[in-house]
Each structure stands twice: as structure tokens, then as C-alpha cells.
Design a protein around this motif. Structure first.
Motif, PDB file in Angstrom:
ATOM      1  N   HIS A 192       0.850  -1.185   0.000  1.00 50.21           N
ATOM      2  CA  HIS A 192       0.000   0.000   0.000  1.00 50.21           C
ATOM      3  C   HIS A 192       0.884   1.232   0.000  1.00 50.21           C
ATOM      4  N   ARG A 193       0.599   2.176  -0.886  1.00 50.33           N
ATOM      5  CA  ARG A 193       1.354   3.421  -0.959  1.00 50.33           C
ATOM      6  C   ARG A 193       0.629   4.481  -0.136  1.00 50.33           C
ATOM      7  N   PHE A 194       1.276   4.923   0.931  1.00 56.67           N
ATOM      8  CA  PHE A 194       0.658   5.911   1.804  1.00 56.67           C
ATOM      9  C   PHE A 194       0.704   7.300   1.154  1.00 56.67           C
ATOM     10  N   ASN A 195      -0.297   8.106   1.485  1.00 53.00           N
ATOM     11  CA  ASN A 195      -0.352   9.480   1.007  1.00 53.00           C
ATOM     12  C   ASN A 195      -0.804  10.382   2.142  1.00 53.00           C
ATOM     13  N   ARG A 196      -1.002  11.646   1.816  1.00 52.59           N
ATOM     14  CA  ARG A 196      -1.372  12.599   2.861  1.00 52.59           C
ATOM     15  C   ARG A 196      -2.755  12.323   3.436  1.00 52.59           C
ATOM     16  N   ASP A 197      -3.635  11.690   2.648  1.00 56.52           N
ATOM     17  CA  ASP A 197      -4.958  11.331   3.177  1.00 56.52           C
ATOM     18  C   ASP A 197      -4.845  10.328   4.322  1.00 56.52           C
ATOM     19  N   PHE A 217      -2.869   3.888  10.919  1.00 54.63           N
ATOM     20  CA  PHE A 217      -3.427   4.306   9.641  1.00 54.63           C
ATOM     21  C   PHE A 217      -4.465   3.294   9.210  1.00 54.63           C
ATOM     22  N   ASN A 218      -5.586   3.787   8.716  1.00 57.44           N
ATOM     23  CA  ASN A 218      -6.619   2.927   8.154  1.00 57.44           C
ATOM     24  C   ASN A 218      -6.496   2.987   6.639  1.00 57.44           C
ATOM     25  N   LYS A 219      -6.089   1.880   6.034  1.00 57.57           N
ATOM     26  CA  LYS A 219      -5.841   1.867   4.596  1.00 57.57           C
ATOM     27  C   LYS A 219      -7.125   1.862   3.769  1.00 57.57           C
ATOM     28  N   ASP A 220      -8.285   1.729   4.411  1.00 57.10           N
ATOM     29  CA  ASP A 220      -9.553   1.791   3.698  1.00 57.10           C
ATOM     30  C   ASP A 220     -10.136   3.187   3.668  1.00 57.10           C
ATOM     31  N   SER A 267     -17.671  -2.541   8.175  1.00 55.64           N
ATOM     32  CA  SER A 267     -16.705  -3.609   7.934  1.00 55.64           C
ATOM     33  C   SER A 267     -15.491  -3.415   8.814  1.00 55.64           C
ATOM     34  N   PRO A 268     -14.756  -4.494   9.094  1.00 54.93           N
ATOM     35  CA  PRO A 268     -13.561  -4.374   9.933  1.00 54.93           C
ATOM     36  C   PRO A 268     -12.548  -3.410   9.319  1.00 54.93           C
ATOM     37  N   GLU A 269     -11.815  -2.673  10.180  1.00 54.96           N
ATOM     38  CA  GLU A 269     -10.828  -1.707   9.715  1.00 54.96           C
ATOM     39  C   GLU A 269      -9.529  -2.399   9.321  1.00 54.96           C
ATOM     40  N   ASN A 270      -8.919  -1.915   8.221  1.00 51.75           N
ATOM     41  CA  ASN A 270      -7.639  -2.436   7.749  1.00 51.75           C
ATOM     42  C   ASN A 270      -6.550  -1.497   8.268  1.00 51.75           C
ATOM     43  N   LEU A 271      -5.902  -1.877   9.370  1.00 52.69           N
ATOM     44  CA  LEU A 271      -5.048  -0.976  10.127  1.00 52.69           C
ATOM     45  C   LEU A 271      -3.571  -1.311   9.957  1.00 52.69           C
ATOM     46  N   THR A 272      -2.740  -0.250  10.053  1.00 49.85           N
ATOM     47  CA  THR A 272      -1.283  -0.377  10.015  1.00 49.85           C
ATOM     48  C   THR A 272      -0.707   0.477  11.127  1.00 49.85           C
ATOM     49  N   SER A 296      10.507  10.294   7.377  1.00 47.01           N
ATOM     50  CA  SER A 296       9.947  10.843   8.614  1.00 47.01           C
ATOM     51  C   SER A 296       8.988   9.885   9.306  1.00 47.01           C
ATOM     52  N   LEU A 297       8.595   8.791   8.660  1.00 51.19           N
ATOM     53  CA  LEU A 297       7.741   7.801   9.308  1.00 51.19           C
ATOM     54  C   LEU A 297       8.068   6.425   8.760  1.00 51.19           C
ATOM     55  N   VAL A 298       7.725   5.409   9.541  1.00 47.29           N
ATOM     56  CA  VAL A 298       8.021   4.034   9.147  1.00 47.29           C
ATOM     57  C   VAL A 298       6.882   3.142   9.600  1.00 47.29           C
ATOM     58  N   PRO A 299       6.380   2.249   8.739  1.00 47.36           N
ATOM     59  CA  PRO A 299       5.351   1.282   9.156  1.00 47.36           C
ATOM     60  C   PRO A 299       5.988   0.153   9.961  1.00 47.36           C
ATOM     61  N   LEU A 300       5.404  -0.146  11.126  1.00 48.72           N
ATOM     62  CA  LEU A 300       5.951  -1.192  11.982  1.00 48.72           C
ATOM     63  C   LEU A 300       5.271  -2.531  11.770  1.00 48.72           C
TER      64      LEU A 300
END
Length: 856
Positions: free
Chosen positions: A564-569, A589-592, A604-609, A822-826
Motif C-alpha cells: 500500500h502506498r501511503f499518502n497525505r490522506d 493508519f486505516n488503509k480503507d 466492515s472491519p478496519e484495515n489498520l497499520t 519521517s515515518l516508518v510502518p511497523l
């Protein structure tokens, strides 16, 4: 369809194709005209320019042309020249003009008038050509001469090529290019006087029509001092070196400049554009300490081992060098500008030029002398000053010579050959054996990588498989444990010696002062790996499987994307958990989410990171805010808007800045340079009075007290005003921006054309960054860094939320002001429903982070 037959192009088409390639711009036309004057033996050349009307004229006192020679331009004027060309000399260029084609090309693209008189004639004859046709031929009317010489006038240039006119630089920029071209040629022809006039200013009766006047001098140093003042060449070393058929002449200054605008390199007196030869010189100066220790306004820079400011401007070398090469060993006829060069022996040329620069750096202590075992030495028997020179040649017959100081004796310049390494010869490798002189222990060192091992340690067999090597590494990592392994378990697996434990317990110095970073649990305790019951190898692979679950999506869930490519949204919709270790902000972050709304049903269940954001990204927020304010003000100033320009602070009293006389002259005479400073909120006092003072004492360039001029600054941009009033920051900004404008003067008309005349869009500030002075940008970055949130600053939950929201509004939220992430997904938490399923689909214990935040 019938194939078209091959036919011959018409004569008019042939000449037009040729002419458009030879003369490409108004500066190129002027350059070709005064190069013809140099070929004619002129000692005085006057040039007039009217860029707005696309016209110019060049007058010289050369040998001139007779009436019969002028008439030849009317009938097949191309390839009619006074320059001697034969089939044997077509591959070498000994003249300056481009093979006698410039005038014929000008007749095709402009209205060309030539008026000339020879020393044997009493009459001045003239001819006017346009589009290859003769409009007039006879006695001169407008350009009647009192002595021998030629006047060539071009009007309405490129009248039949409107596209070329539209792509041409602005009149002010064109005039600066021509001025720079004349200065570069004048440096190599001190025996010739040059004058440049602005004919447009003369027509309106302005007193500033005479822009440039260069008298005859004895050397290129005198011309340089007349053009740029004595400040940049107060301490110089003249160069005169010979190697075979090559010769290098000119001078190199010990005074450094803030730009490369004062670097002139010639080949056979032809100025060449920046290229490979320039890079050879730059590389040698860059590898030395010249940038830090060159002379400046206060004299020789003190050589110190203390760390310099990273924003301290480094000095660039100043030089005028002419490389003389036999015409038969060089080809510079690849294009009309004669800037592309091909050498017959490029290696020898590069080595000669490189060694000459190194010799200069060694003589003045900017670099250490280098050793070379392949040289033979010719030591002079005479004993003189320590600056005595001697010549060193390569044993190979490469025509390479270097000049070094005589104080470096022959025994200091030789290195004994290294002894043959029997180990490397025996095993056929590049490994060497080194013995420690203190312990007597021998080590095997890889000559390529520098890795070493004791000689007693057995070498891995060549037939060892990758799997065996993998388990060999695992055996060296027996202390590796899972993230949730306690310190007691680690101590039990690898207990410390008794004496170390007693020392640590008795001395509080080794006590851990920082709190342990809080841990959160993903899944239940039943999912914890039982590594104690497994072998070392199994534990390692189980760990890898466990960590892969945290970073990769569940393969069984088709609704979860692996990437998933993160953006400002995603940042706008982030749920802030807490600050972690006073360094990061933990978010989910909720990717949905798209613009704050779920892509699917909200039930629906949240898709979280799980994401960690560096709290030092506050520097990114601040630097963009400052730059946006500064650049939008710059654009509004360029458009002439009264409101919204750069906010300025008025300095009372005005702050003095010490400039060289050339820098002060450029600032006082060029309205475009002054306007560029005004657009960034920098204003000076009494430039008109300073201009009069410079003009009245222009003949005093060679006097020591005329090297520098004091300029008073009355306004600076408010955003960095506090920093500009400290130390030499204002001086560095003014001198650095002047150097930048010497090389790339912004075209204000094009800047105005790209933006609306009534307003400036908020997103346009990024476009203005390309014109921002480098020193001003560094000051903004420094201010943003000093006041930003840093590591170990405690933040409340509200402050974390505000920080994340402000980060989502920036243009580059995913990198800090220094360019780092400046940020990293764990961990990819998957679809957290809290109802059974896999361990990644159960609740996460965020309470641990919240508890730590409350304790802090």
C-alpha cells in the motif's frame, strides 16, 4: 504510392540550412564579428548592441577590405575569405572566425552592411545585403572611416526566423551574455582594446551608454584587475610550464571567490565552455584544503583543525589559463562555437593539466606532496630560493611533466617496492599476511575489502555450501532472542562472569537511567514462540516467521493488499495512540480511508497499520511555512503587487557589507541585479551615489585602497532577520547571491509571464525555490531546525494530534527537512475485528503506550 525521386536542394535552401546552424543567437553573431576583427589584426575594437531592436555593429582598425573584395559577397559570398585554407590545413584551426562563413550566414539571416577601407585607399566602400541579395554597393554613407579598418553592422537579426526570436533570452540577459563573451576574449588579448556601448541607451540620451571599456595592457593579469578589481588577484602566481609540445600559461590566484564566474580556461586562446578539462582542475582543488584556507578579505585564512560551520561558504579557485597544443593534435571544428574539443592524446593533456594544478597546491601548502615510484628526477645543481622549480618526467614516454618545489628531496619522493607476499602467491588470492609487531600474532588481510582474521583460524572450505555457512553464522548468534524475551532469560542463556556482575552492582555509573520502551502485545500469549524448547536453528527460523507476520498481510484474506502506498490522506485520517520514548508518535493508519471516508461499508472491519512518526518532523512543518511565506512574497514582488510581498525589517542604523569593487560595481550598475535583491526583501542605501563614486575612480583599480567598497544594507527579510544581523551572515548572503547572479541572472519577465498579474496561487511557492539564494535557504533551514520539536521533548496527546495534522498539510510529509524518512510502518495489523480468527485479527494492547505517556 510512387517513391519520390531524389532531387537537389535549391541554392536558397542550401544557404538557409547552413546559415541557421552557424549563427544561432545574437551573442553568436557578435562573437563571430569581433573574431573576424581579431583575424584582421585589429588593435582596437568597438561594439554596439541594441538587443531590443535585434541589431549590433562592430568597428575595428584591422587591415580592411577593398571594393573588389566587398563585391564578392554579392555573388556566392559563402566560402569567400581572406583566411588561408588548404586541404592540408582543414583539420586544424589557426584562425578565430569560423572558416569564412560568418558574413555569408549573416547576410541570409539579417540585414548586413559592411563598410571598409584599406590602408592603400582613400575611400570607404560599402555593401548592404539582405536575404542573399545586394541592396546597395558603392561609397559608404553612414559608416565613412578616417583610417583603415572595417565596420560591420547587423540589423533586424533573425527576421525570417520568428521562432528563434521567441526562444531567445530577454534583452537584458542577452546583453549580459555578450558582455561576458567580450570579457573572456579580452583576457587572452591584452594587446587589443575593447569597448562595448549600449546603442539603445545612447539613442535616448542616457549617460550610461558606455558599459565596458578595456584598454590595452601588458598582460592578462592587468586585464583581469581592470575588469574584476584587485581583490581577487592580489596574491597570484604566474604559470608558465612546458611539457613536450604542450604549454600552459596564465595565472592562478591565492584569493578565493564565492563562485566559478572567475574561472577562464582556453585552448590555443579559444575560450572553452565548462567541460572535462574544467572538471580536472575542480577535482584537484576540491581534494585539497584550498576551499577552506584560501585568502579572503582579511588576508590568509588561519589553518585550524576546529570544525567549520556546515553553512560556511567555501571558496572557489580563480584562474586564467591558456593551454597551447599543436593545431594538428586537436580538433575544435565540430561546431561553429568551437567549444567541443577532440584531442589526439587526451590522456597526456589531462595528466599535464592535473600535475600543474597539484604542483601549485603543493607549493602553497594546500595539499601534501604525493609519492610516485615511476618517476625519475632531474635535480638542479644550483642552490637558490626555496621556490626553485625542477622538472619531473614519467619513465613512460607520455610527454607528462610536473613542477614541484625543490625543498622536497629525491629520497622523500621515492617509496621502496613492497616485498613479495608469499602467502598470496601460494594460495592464488589477494590476501596478505600482516604480523602485529607488539604481540607477534599474524593476521590474514583481504587486500580488496580490508577484512582480516587470525592466521591460526581455519579458512572456510571452497566447497562449503550456502546452507552450512548459514548455520555457521547461527552458531555465532546463540544470544539472539525474541523481542518479548525478558532480561532474566537473556542472562540465563548467556550469563555474565561473576566479577562483572559484582562491578555493575557496586557502581551506579552503569545503572540504566532511561526507562524501558513500552511494548504492546499483538495476539494472545498462546501465540508466543516456545524458543526454549527448540534448537538454535529452529529458533532463528521461527523468529523470522514471527516477524514476517507483523510486516506482511495475511495471505488468507483476499481483501488485504500486500502493498500500500501511503499518502497525505492516510496521515489526515490517522488515529494518534501516544508518544513513544519521547522520540516518536505512534499512530494507526486505516488503509480503507479515502479523504476521511471508508472505501467500503463503515461497519466492515478496519484495515489498520501501525506507524511510527518521527516527532522531529516539526522541522519539516516549520521550514515549509517559512519558505512558503518567503517565496510567495518574492513572486508578489516580481509582479509589482503592493501587498503581500516579502515582509522586511528596516535596519537602524544601516548595516555595512564589504564587497569587492567589481561586486559593488555590478550591484550599482545593473538594475536587474538590484531588482533581484529587492524581490527577496534585501535593499541597499545610496546605490546611485556609490555608482558615481565607482565611475569617478574607475581608473584606480590597481590601487590597494580601491580593492573593496562598503555597501550599506537598510532592509532584510523578517523571517531570517535575527540571523542576518549576527556575525558575517549578511555579508555571505550578499556576496553569495551576487556570485549566483553572475552565472544565472533570473529573467523577471518570464517569471511574471508564468503567473497571474492579479494574484499568486498558494502552491506557486515551490516554483520560486529555484531562484532562492542558497545562503538564504540555508538560513531558513537553520532557523527551522533551532526552534523545532526535537528528541526527548515530552508531548501531550493533544500536541501529538496537532503535530500529525500539521504534517498532513505539508508538501513533503514523508521526509524530514534533511531528506530522511519521517515515518516508518511497523506492523500490518490486518482486519481487527476482536472475534477469534488469527492472532493478527485480535485486539491490540495499546494501554501500555498510554500508561507510559501518563508516567512521562
Amino acid at each position: 504510392m510512387v517513391d519520390p525521386s531524389i532531387d537537389r536542394l535549391s541554392f536558397a535552401t542550401q544557404t538557409k540550412l547552413r546559415s541557421t546552424q552557424i549563427l544561432t543567437s545574437l551573442p553568436q553573431i557578435v562573437s563571430e564579428l569581433f573574431q573576424n576583427s581579431l583575424d584582421a589584426g585589429a588593435k582596437h575594437i568597438e561594439i554596439g548592441i541594441n538587443c531590443a531592436e535585434w541589431s549590433c555593429w562592430v568597428t575595428d582598425d584591422g587591415s580592411g577590405m577593398s571594393r573588389d573584395e566587398l563585391d564578392q559577397f554579392g555573388s556566392e559570398g559563402r566560402y569567400r575569405t581572406s583566411k588561408a585554407y588548404s586541404p592540408d590545413t582543414l583539420d586544424c584551426l589557426t584562425t578565430f572566425g569560423f572558416r569564412g562563413e560568418a558574413l555569408a550566414s549573416a547576410a541570409d539571416l539579417c540585414c548586413l552592411e559592411i563598410a571598409s577601407r584599406t590602408s592603400r585607399s582613400r575611400e570607404t566602400w560599402s555593401i548592404i545585403l539582405k536575404d542573399g541579395k545586394i541592396l546597395y554597393s558603392g561609397s559608404a554613407v553612414r559608416w565613412r572611416r578616417e583610417s583603415h579598418g572595417t565596420t560591420t553592422c547587423v540589423r533586424d537579426a533573425f527576421y525570417n526566423l520568428p521562432v528563434r526570436r521567441r526562444s531567445h533570452p530577454s534583452p537584458l540577459r542577452t546583453f549580459e551574455i555578450i558582455r561576458r563573451e567580450i570579457e573572456s576574449w579580452a583576457l587572452m588579448h591584452p594587446e587589443v582594446s575593447f569597448a562595448l556601448d549600449d546603442t539603445q541607451a545612447k539613442l535616448i540620451g542616457s549617460s550610461k551608454s558606455n558599459i565596458l571599456r578595456i584598454p590595452k595592457t601588458s598582460s592578462c593579469i592587468s586585464v583581469f584587475r581592470h575588469l574584476y578589481g584587485r581583490a581577487l588577484c592580489h596574491h597570484v602566481e604566474e604559470v608558465s610550464l612546458i611539457s613536450g609540445e604542450m604549454r600552459l600559461e596564465g595565472f592562478i590566484s591565492l584569493d578565493g571567490a564565492l563562485s566559478k564566474a572567475y574561472q577562464f580556461l582556453y585552448v590555443n586562446r579559444h575560450p572553452i565552455p565548462s567541460g572535462d578539462l574544467h572538471r580536472i582542475i575542480d577535482n584537484k582543488f576540491t581534494a585539497s584544503s584550498f576551499a577552506k584556507n584560501a585568502f579572503d578579505e582579511i588576508g590568509a585564512t588561519q589553518r585550524s583543525s576546529t570544525r567549520r560551520s556546515p553553512r560556511k561558504t567555501e571558496k572557489k579557485p580563480v584562474y586564467v589559463l591558456n593551454l597551447v597544443v599543436s593545431p594538428h593534435q586537436i580538433d575544435n571544428l565540430l561546431e561553429p562555437a568551437k567549444g567541443a574539443l577532440h584531442f589526439q592524446n587526451k590522456t597526456a593533456v589531462a595528466e599535464f593539466l592535473s600535475s600543474s594544478i597539484v604542483s601549485f597546491l603543493v607549493r602553497h601548502g594546500f595539499t601534501a606532496p604525493r609519492n610516485n615510484t615511476s618517476r625519475t628526477h632531474e635535480i638542479s645543481s644550483s642552490t637558490g630560493s626555496p621556490r626553485k622549480r625542477k622538472r619531473l618526467d614519467f619513465e613512460q614516454d607520455s610527454g607528462y611533466a610536473e613542477v614541484i618545489p625543490e625543498e622536497y628531496e629525491e629520497e622523500d619522493m621515492t617509496v621502496p617496492p613492497a616485498p613479495l607476499n608469499l602467502y598470496a602467491e601460494k594460495h592464488g588470492t589477494n590476501e596478505l599476511v600482516w604480523t602485529d609487531p607488539n604481540t607477534g600474532e599474524s593476521f590474514i588481510v583481504d587486500a580488496r575489502t580490508g577484512n582480516s582474521r587470525p592466521q591460526t583460524q581455519p579458512r572456510l572450505a571452497a566447497e562449503e555450501t550456502a546452507e552450512n555457512r548459514h548455520f555457521h553464522v547461527l552458531r555465532q548468534r546463540r544470544t539472539l532472542s525474541l523481542p518479548n524475551t525478558s532480561s532474566e532469560d537473556k542472562s540465563r542463556l548467556n550469563p555474565a562472569p561473576e566479577w562483572i556482575q559484582e562491578a555493575l552492582e557496586a557502581n551506579d555509573t552503569y545503572a540504566i537511567t532511561e526507562k524501558r520502551i513500552a511494548e504492546i502485545t499483538i495476539g494472545s500469549a498462546a501465540d508466543t514462540l516456545q524458543h526454549n524448547c527448540l534448537s538454535d536453528q529452529q529458533t532463528h527460523f521461527q523468529q523470522r516467521q514471527h516477524f514476517s507476520k507483523l510486516f506482511l498481510s495475511s495471505k488468507g484474506d483476499s481483501n488485504v493488499h500486500a502493498q500500500h502506498r501511503f499518502n497525505r490522506d492516510d496521515i489526515r485520517g490517522a488515529r494518534v495512540i501516544s508518544q513513544v520514548d519521547r522520540k516518536f508518535v505512534a499512530c494507526v493508519f486505516n488503509k480503507d480511508l479515502v479523504n476521511g471516508d471508508l472505501r467500503k461499508n463503515k461497519s466492515s472491519p478496519e484495515n489498520l497499520t501501525l506507524i511510527l512518526i518521527d516527532q522531529a518532523t516539526d522541522e519539516r512543518i516549520r521550514v515549509e511555512r517559512f519558505l512558503k511565506e518567503l517565496c510567495l512574497g518574492f513572486l508578489r514582488n516580481c509582479l509589482g503587487q503592493e501587498e503581500g510581498g516579502v515582509e522586511m525589517r528596516h535596519l537602524t542604523p544601516p548595516m555595512p557589507v564589504l564587497l569587492t569593487r567589481h561586486e559593488a560595481s555590478r550591484l550599482a550598475h545593473s538594475k536587474q541585479i538590484e531588482s533581484s535583491f529587492h524581490s527577496w526583501g534585501i535593499r541597499f542605501a545610496d546605490l546611485a551615489q556609490m555608482e558615481l563614486g565607482i565611475d569617478s575612480s574607475s581608473s584606480g583599480f590597481d590601487r590597494d585602497n580601491d580593492r573593496y567598497v562598503q555597501v550599506f544594507t537598510v532592509c532584510v527579510p523578517e523571517v531570517v532577520a535575527d540571523k542576518l544581523t549576527m556575525g558575517n551572515e549578511l555579508r555571505d548572503l550578499v556576496k553569495g547571491y551576487l556570485a549566483q547572479l553572475e552565472l544565472d541572472l533570473p529573467d523577471m519577465s518570464r517569471i511574471q509571464g508564468k503567473h497571474s498579474e492579479t494574484s499568486v496561487d498558494e502552491s506557486d511557492w515551490l516554483k520560486a525555490l529555484r531562484w532562492c539564494p542558497r545562503e538564504l535557504l540555508d538560513l531558513v533551514n537553520s532557523k527551522a531546525c533551532r526552534g523545532a520539536i526535537m528528541f526527548n521533548d515530552t508531548l501531550t496527546n493533544e500536541q501529538c494530534i496537532r503535530l500529525v495534522h500539521q504534517l498532513s498539510e505539508t508538501v513533503f510529509p514523508f521526509q524530514c527537512a534533511h531528506g530522511r524518512p519521517s515515518l516508518v510502518p511497523l506492523a500490518n495489523l490486518g482486519k481487527l475485528s476482536g472475534n477469534g480468527g488469527s492472532p493478527l485479527q485480535r485486539s491490540v494492547g495499546w494501554s501500555a503506550l498510554d500508561q507510559q505517556s501518563s508516567l512521562e
